[in-house]
Design a protein around this motif. Structure first.
Motif, PDB file in Angstrom:
ATOM      1  N   ASP A  63       0.853  -1.191   0.000  1.00  0.00           N
ATOM      2  CA  ASP A  63       0.000   0.000   0.000  1.00  0.00           C
ATOM      3  C   ASP A  63       0.889   1.242   0.000  1.00  0.00           C
ATOM      4  OD1 ASP A  63      -1.835   1.988   0.305  1.00  0.00           O
ATOM      5  OD2 ASP A  63      -2.652   1.288   2.215  1.00  0.00           O
ATOM      6  N   TYR A  64       1.027   1.867  -1.171  1.00  0.00           N
ATOM      7  CA  TYR A  64       1.921   3.026  -1.294  1.00  0.00           C
ATOM      8  C   TYR A  64       1.311   4.308  -0.739  1.00  0.00           C
ATOM      9  CZ  TYR A  64       4.947   0.084  -4.062  1.00  0.00           C
ATOM     10  OH  TYR A  64       5.783  -0.925  -4.465  1.00  0.00           O
ATOM     11  N   ALA A  65       0.024   4.286  -0.429  1.00  0.00           N
ATOM     12  CA  ALA A  65      -0.617   5.466   0.162  1.00  0.00           C
ATOM     13  C   ALA A  65      -0.637   5.378   1.680  1.00  0.00           C
ATOM     14  CB  ALA A  65      -2.040   5.614  -0.366  1.00  0.00           C
ATOM     15  N   SER A  66       0.001   4.359   2.237  1.00  0.00           N
ATOM     16  CA  SER A  66      -0.014   4.146   3.683  1.00  0.00           C
ATOM     17  C   SER A  66       0.457   5.399   4.430  1.00  0.00           C
ATOM     18  CB  SER A  66       0.909   2.969   4.033  1.00  0.00           C
ATOM     19  OG  SER A  66       0.948   2.768   5.409  1.00  0.00           O
ATOM     20  N   GLY A  67      -0.373   5.860   5.351  1.00  0.00           N
ATOM     21  CA  GLY A  67      -0.025   7.030   6.155  1.00  0.00           C
ATOM     22  C   GLY A  67      -0.158   8.350   5.433  1.00  0.00           C
ATOM     23  N   ARG A  68      -0.782   8.365   4.266  1.00  0.00           N
ATOM     24  CA  ARG A  68      -0.912   9.605   3.482  1.00  0.00           C
ATOM     25  C   ARG A  68      -2.308   9.698   2.895  1.00  0.00           C
ATOM     26  NH1 ARG A  68      -0.482  10.097  -1.896  1.00  0.00           N
ATOM     27  NH2 ARG A  68       0.437   8.029  -2.142  1.00  0.00           N
ATOM     28  N   ASP A  69      -2.908  10.884   2.964  1.00  0.00           N
ATOM     29  CA  ASP A  69      -4.205  11.095   2.323  1.00  0.00           C
ATOM     30  C   ASP A  69      -4.031  11.030   0.813  1.00  0.00           C
ATOM     31  OD1 ASP A  69      -5.588  11.394   4.653  1.00  0.00           O
ATOM     32  OD2 ASP A  69      -5.351  13.567   4.740  1.00  0.00           O
ATOM     33  N   SER A  70      -4.932  10.331   0.145  1.00  0.00           N
ATOM     34  CA  SER A  70      -4.843  10.229  -1.312  1.00  0.00           C
ATOM     35  C   SER A  70      -6.233  10.150  -1.914  1.00  0.00           C
ATOM     36  CB  SER A  70      -4.034   8.993  -1.713  1.00  0.00           C
ATOM     37  OG  SER A  70      -4.128   8.765  -3.099  1.00  0.00           O
ATOM     38  N   ALA A  71      -6.427  10.914  -2.978  1.00  0.00           N
ATOM     39  CA  ALA A  71      -7.704  10.864  -3.695  1.00  0.00           C
ATOM     40  C   ALA A  71      -7.839   9.550  -4.469  1.00  0.00           C
ATOM     41  CB  ALA A  71      -7.800  12.049  -4.659  1.00  0.00           C
ATOM     42  N   PHE A  72      -6.709   8.848  -4.642  1.00  0.00           N
ATOM     43  CA  PHE A  72      -6.716   7.617  -5.442  1.00  0.00           C
ATOM     44  C   PHE A  72      -6.244   6.426  -4.594  1.00  0.00           C
ATOM     45  CE2 PHE A  72      -5.923  11.195  -8.312  1.00  0.00           C
ATOM     46  CZ  PHE A  72      -6.970  11.050  -9.206  1.00  0.00           C
ATOM     47  N   HIS A  73      -6.669   6.403  -3.321  1.00  0.00           N
ATOM     48  CA  HIS A  73      -6.144   5.397  -2.388  1.00  0.00           C
ATOM     49  C   HIS A  73      -6.336   3.976  -2.900  1.00  0.00           C
ATOM     50  CE1 HIS A  73      -5.277   3.177   1.257  1.00  0.00           C
ATOM     51  NE2 HIS A  73      -4.788   4.281   1.785  1.00  0.00           N
ATOM     52  N   SER A  74      -7.494   3.676  -3.482  1.00  0.00           N
ATOM     53  CA  SER A  74      -7.769   2.315  -3.938  1.00  0.00           C
ATOM     54  C   SER A  74      -6.879   1.902  -5.104  1.00  0.00           C
ATOM     55  CB  SER A  74      -9.240   2.178  -4.357  1.00  0.00           C
ATOM     56  OG  SER A  74      -9.517   3.031  -5.461  1.00  0.00           O
ATOM     57  N   LEU A  75      -6.251   2.885  -5.774  1.00  0.00           N
ATOM     58  CA  LEU A  75      -5.397   2.587  -6.923  1.00  0.00           C
ATOM     59  C   LEU A  75      -3.922   2.477  -6.532  1.00  0.00           C
ATOM     60  CD1 LEU A  75      -6.963   5.117  -9.467  1.00  0.00           C
ATOM     61  CD2 LEU A  75      -7.661   2.757  -9.018  1.00  0.00           C
ATOM     62  N   GLU A  76      -3.622   2.685  -5.257  1.00  0.00           N
ATOM     63  CA  GLU A  76      -2.228   2.786  -4.832  1.00  0.00           C
ATOM     64  C   GLU A  76      -1.727   1.508  -4.167  1.00  0.00           C
ATOM     65  OE1 GLU A  76      -0.659   6.444  -3.658  1.00  0.00           O
ATOM     66  OE2 GLU A  76      -2.458   7.575  -4.084  1.00  0.00           O
ATOM     67  N   GLN A  77      -2.381   0.402  -4.471  1.00  0.00           N
ATOM     68  CA  GLN A  77      -1.950  -0.887  -3.933  1.00  0.00           C
ATOM     69  C   GLN A  77      -1.504  -1.784  -5.088  1.00  0.00           C
ATOM     70  OE1 GLN A  77      -5.447  -2.137  -1.837  1.00  0.00           O
ATOM     71  NE2 GLN A  77      -5.017  -0.851  -0.056  1.00  0.00           N
ATOM     72  N   GLN A  78      -0.357  -2.426  -4.904  1.00  0.00           N
ATOM     73  CA  GLN A  78       0.190  -3.281  -5.960  1.00  0.00           C
ATOM     74  C   GLN A  78       0.752  -4.561  -5.359  1.00  0.00           C
ATOM     75  OE1 GLN A  78       3.353  -1.073  -7.839  1.00  0.00           O
ATOM     76  NE2 GLN A  78       1.983   0.078  -9.191  1.00  0.00           N
ATOM     77  N   ASN A  79       0.590  -5.668  -6.085  1.00  0.00           N
ATOM     78  CA  ASN A  79       1.326  -6.883  -5.744  1.00  0.00           C
ATOM     79  C   ASN A  79       2.794  -6.701  -6.110  1.00  0.00           C
ATOM     80  OD1 ASN A  79      -1.543  -8.105  -5.896  1.00  0.00           O
ATOM     81  ND2 ASN A  79      -0.286  -9.792  -5.147  1.00  0.00           N
ATOM     82  N   ILE A  80       3.661  -7.283  -5.320  1.00  0.00           N
ATOM     83  CA  ILE A  80       5.093  -7.164  -5.585  1.00  0.00           C
ATOM     84  C   ILE A  80       5.448  -7.929  -6.862  1.00  0.00           C
ATOM     85  CG2 ILE A  80       7.407  -7.722  -4.734  1.00  0.00           C
ATOM     86  CD1 ILE A  80       6.340  -7.353  -1.892  1.00  0.00           C
TER      87      ILE A  80
END
Length: 496
Positions: free
Chosen positions: A322-339
């Motif tokens: 989760d690259y948006a961890s600890g940060r407000d983001s308008a695109f939070h659901s798009l900021e997660q990636q499998n390694i």
């Protein structure tokens, strides 16, 4: 010996930055040259980066209501001529088709340098009523511009991009979309590419041909030159009047639509290289790295080593970061990636593998050998800092996820620090000249709004206005060039 050779193949940045860049794109196998001057083959390693950019940007577009379409690559000359300023702006770069097979065409066809005229021709039939609006379309495609000087990714005669073209009922809606897309680009560059940008408006001299206003994001490369990294244009109703794009409003009156256009290109890959790379090659931010983690088995012929490497790969590939961890983001659901993880089980030496891993910019490598297995650990090596971290095998998933987030964040902060340390203020023309002679980077200075001053600065210093930032500062009361009353603070720079 092989490891030394690989690094020696790259010219040092501070010796010849242009040659360093060429060496990196070639040695990292991002592109190859072709028999068509100024055109490039984007090889798998380069195209994989573009695919990640395209996928993540397209997801963000769709979150704002954008729909994808595709229009032809050819534009009739008569269509191109309908908007005078637009055709004059592109005339020097246009490639023309004059024959179909062996037969001369009755009308020349332009190979699209951009698609405003085609979209206008499409919209005039598509839009009839206020109920048909807004139209918020985008296309991912190629364009052709006959550039004189070319360089891979930065400036080529054919390149890949996206171009958004929208039609709105009101001036306010068009302006809102223009700024919305600029903000989206800025957020994307910073959060996905780890590349800080300056947001602002272009001067009339630098704005897009046919636009009433052009907005831009400007990034600073490692050598102190600026790179325009995305633009968003407000066309007002100028194109609509030229192409007769009208709709019937709620009062049953005919009105002209208001249009926007916005785009980014494969130039972003060049920006990633020049913002983050070093003398060992690429440094890719994790979110656009085709391989984020490379596992390198040491003495892989030893019992259990390869099996342990494959097991690590399988464990890590199921981890979501989760690259948006600890940060407000308008695109939070798009900021997660499998390694994205790979094992280098080739028969090359470990030293060669380390060097190649660095050259290709893989954010994190994992070293594991017989002694590590005995101790129940492995070694993690960050590409951005070269830091080596011992990690228990039982904790690999957690540690790798944490490190990828940290690398992404730290690369942005490092690039922001570099930009800020290479941004200067000039209060008069002597100081302005001295800064551009002695330093490299952005110079902030006041401007009177007259093109004559822009022209003088460009002629004498080979420097252009990059943008009038939204975040204005009152550095002085007078124009840095003529001494007249200042109207705007401008970022100035030498650019690609």
């Amino acid at each position: 010996m092989a490891e030394k050779k690989l690094v020696e193949a790259i010219t040092a940045m501070d010796v010849d930055f242009a040659q360093w860049y060429t060496d990196v794109v070639k040695k990292a196998e991002l592109v190859d040259y072709t028999s068509v001057k100024g055109c490039m083959v984007i090889k798998p390693a380069g195209y994989a980066i573009w695919e990640l950019i395209q996928k993540q940007m397209d997801e963000r577009f769709k979150e704002t209501g954008v729909e994808n379409v595709y229009l032809p690559v050819f534009i009739p000359e008569s269509l191109l001529q309908k908007e005078k300023d637009h055709v004059e702006g592109f005339a020097p770069e246009v490639a023309w088709v004059t024959h179909g097979g062996l037969q001369p065409l009755q009308e020349r066809l332009c190979v699209r340098p951009t698609s405003e005229t085609l979209f206008c021709d499409f919209y005039k039939n598509e839009v009839q009523s206020y109920r048909d609006l807004p139209k918020v379309y985008n296309q991912w495609c190629n364009v052709v511009r006959w550039e004189k000087e070319t360089r891979p990714f930065l400036r080529s005669r054919e390149f890949l991009w996206q171009e958004g073209h929208t039609a709105h009922a009101t001036e306010e809606e068009a302006k809102e979309r223009t700024i919305q897309m600029l903000d989206l680009y800025a957020d994307f560059c910073e959060q996905v590419l780890a590349m800080p940008v300056i947001k602002g408006q272009k001067t009339d001299k630098e704005k897009f041909a046919g636009a009433t206003e052009t907005y831009t994001i400007e990034a600073l490369m490692h050598d102190g030159k600026a790179l325009q990294s995305g633009t968003s244009h407000n066309f007002g109703d100028g194109f609509a009047r030229a192409f007769e794009i009208q709709y019937t409003d709620k009062e049953n009156k005919l009105q002209y639509v208001h249009q926007t256009s916005w785009g980014t290109t494969t130039r972003l890959i060049g920006a990633i290289i020049m913002v983050h790379g070093d003398d060992s090659g690429l440094k890719l931010p994790p979110r656009v790295a085709p391989v984020q983690v490379q596992i390198i088995p040491i003495r892989q012929q030893a019992e259990g080593v390869l099996d342990a490497a494959y097991e690590l790969r399988d464990r890590l590939s199921g981890v979501v970061v989760d690259y948006a961890s600890g940060r407000d983001s308008a695109f939070h659901s798009l900021e997660q990636q499998n390694i994205r993880v790979r094992v280098d089980d080739s028969d090359k030496t470990p030293g060669w593998k380390f060097s190649e891993c660095e050259m290709r910019g893989i954010p994190l490598r994992i070293e594991i050998g017989p002694k590590d297995l005995e101790a129940g650990k492995c070694v993690l090596v960050r590409r951005d800092t070269a830091e080596k971290i011992e990690c228990a095998l039982a904790e690999v998933e957690t540690k790798v996820a944490e490190l990828l987030v940290s690398i992404q964040r730290d690369m942005l902060e490092r690039a922001r620090r570099h930009r800020d340390e290479h941004t200067y203020e000039a209060h008069d023309y002597d100081e302005f000249v001295r800064l551009f002679r002695e330093k490299s980077g952005f110079v902030k200075a006041m401007w009177c709004g007259e093109q004559a001053c822009e022209d003088k600065i460009k002629e004498e210093l080979a420097v252009t206005s990059r943008c009038m930032p939204f975040a204005q500062e009152q550095i002085a009361d007078t124009c840095v060039c003529c001494g007249g009353a200042a109207k705007k603070m401008v970022y100035w720079g030498r650019a690609y």
